[in-house]
Design a protein around this motif. Structure first.
Motif, PDB file in Angstrom:
ATOM      1  N   ARG A 111       0.809  -1.286  -0.029  1.00 54.76           N
ATOM      2  CA  ARG A 111       0.225   0.048  -0.118  1.00 54.76           C
ATOM      3  C   ARG A 111       0.900   1.168   0.020  1.00 54.76           C
ATOM      4  NH1 ARG A 111      -4.885  -2.405  -0.829  1.00 54.76           N
ATOM      5  NH2 ARG A 111      -5.182  -3.936   0.497  1.00 54.76           N
ATOM      6  N   TYR A 112       0.161   2.232  -0.644  1.00 51.82           N
ATOM      7  CA  TYR A 112       0.774   3.532  -0.547  1.00 51.82           C
ATOM      8  C   TYR A 112       0.340   4.325   0.726  1.00 51.82           C
ATOM      9  CZ  TYR A 112       2.395   3.568  -5.463  1.00 51.82           C
ATOM     10  OH  TYR A 112       2.998   3.197  -6.568  1.00 51.82           O
ATOM     11  N   ALA A 113       0.823   5.362   1.106  1.00 57.20           N
ATOM     12  CA  ALA A 113       0.505   6.111   2.045  1.00 57.20           C
ATOM     13  C   ALA A 113      -1.037   6.429   1.921  1.00 57.20           C
ATOM     14  CB  ALA A 113       1.060   7.565   2.056  1.00 57.20           C
ATOM     15  N   SER A 114      -1.627   6.454   1.297  1.00 64.93           N
ATOM     16  CA  SER A 114      -3.257   6.858   1.024  1.00 64.93           C
ATOM     17  C   SER A 114      -3.881   5.538   1.587  1.00 64.93           C
ATOM     18  CB  SER A 114      -3.577   7.159  -0.273  1.00 64.93           C
ATOM     19  OG  SER A 114      -3.277   6.267  -1.209  1.00 64.93           O
ATOM     20  N   GLY A 115      -3.150   4.231   1.612  1.00 61.82           N
ATOM     21  CA  GLY A 115      -3.926   2.950   1.861  1.00 61.82           C
ATOM     22  C   GLY A 115      -4.156   2.188   0.706  1.00 61.82           C
ATOM     23  N   ALA A 116      -3.995   2.828  -0.683  1.00 64.32           N
ATOM     24  CA  ALA A 116      -4.345   2.218  -1.885  1.00 64.32           C
ATOM     25  C   ALA A 116      -3.240   1.382  -2.580  1.00 64.32           C
ATOM     26  CB  ALA A 116      -4.899   3.191  -2.660  1.00 64.32           C
ATOM     27  N   PRO A 119      -0.957   4.069  -6.887  1.00 65.00           N
ATOM     28  CA  PRO A 119      -0.922   5.629  -6.828  1.00 65.00           C
ATOM     29  C   PRO A 119      -2.079   6.370  -7.356  1.00 65.00           C
ATOM     30  CG  PRO A 119       0.410   5.126  -8.497  1.00 65.00           C
ATOM     31  CD  PRO A 119      -0.062   3.633  -8.106  1.00 65.00           C
ATOM     32  N   TYR A 120      -2.922   5.810  -8.111  1.00 67.31           N
ATOM     33  CA  TYR A 120      -3.775   6.730  -8.874  1.00 67.31           C
ATOM     34  C   TYR A 120      -5.067   6.666  -8.075  1.00 67.31           C
ATOM     35  CZ  TYR A 120      -0.452   5.635 -12.576  1.00 67.31           C
ATOM     36  OH  TYR A 120       0.850   5.377 -13.140  1.00 67.31           O
ATOM     37  N   ARG A 121      -5.738   7.774  -8.359  1.00 70.48           N
ATOM     38  CA  ARG A 121      -7.349   8.031  -7.953  1.00 70.48           C
ATOM     39  C   ARG A 121      -8.355   7.983  -8.836  1.00 70.48           C
ATOM     40  NH1 ARG A 121      -6.236  10.126  -2.499  1.00 70.48           N
ATOM     41  NH2 ARG A 121      -4.312  10.470  -2.290  1.00 70.48           N
TER      42      ARG A 121
END
Length: 152
Positions: A111-116, A119-121
């Motif tokens: 996971r990335y820092a965002s929890g995903a 890296p994309y949204r």
């Protein structure tokens, strides 16, 4: 609606395969029916070797012929056609592998820092993840086609 002799042909898009060699040349007859049926009658044996309808011919021009790189002048030269299909498939395999590799490099199971995991949204995240699945499917499809040509 009476059958009409269109002409005599040796080879065209629909009779290109070698299995018709012993029956060539053909009398091409248009039946004049609503389906646009054409009959290929062997000038040697008199047997109907092949029939096509307008529907079949149109859909083949839109689907099978471009998909298999199957135009008559190329398909009539079996060795050249085979080489072209193998090279195009090989390039497509490398392209699919490069896209998968880039997609996998951006994927983080931890996971990335965002929890995903990506890296994309939003739509970009859906694109990233769905293309990883689609890329595996595409790669399997291309490799199976390449192997069906018996490259070795």
């Amino acid at each position: 609606m009476r059958p009409e002799l269109v002409g005599t042909i040796d080879r065209d898009q629909w009779s290109v395969t070698a299995r018709y060699n012993s029956l060539r040349p053909f009398f091409l007859l248009a039946l004049g029916d609503p389906a646009g049926t054409r009959l290929y009658v062997s000038s040697r044996t008199g047997e109907i070797a092949l029939d096509t309808s307008r529907h079949e011919r149109v859909w083949n021009w839109l689907g099978a012929i471009p998909h298999w790189i199957y135009p008559t002048p190329l398909r009539a030269q079996a060795d050249l056609w085979r080489d072209i299909v193998l090279w195009v498939s090989g390039i497509a395999i490398l392209s699919a592998l490069s896209g998968l590799w880039i997609g996998l490099l951006r994927l983080r199971p931890r996971r990335y820092a965002s929890g995903a995991m990506t890296p994309y949204r939003g739509w970009a995240a859906w694109h990233h993840l769905s293309c990883l699945v689609g890329g595996v499917t595409l790669l399997t499809f291309i490799v199976s086609g390449w192997l069906s040509m018996n490259p070795n």
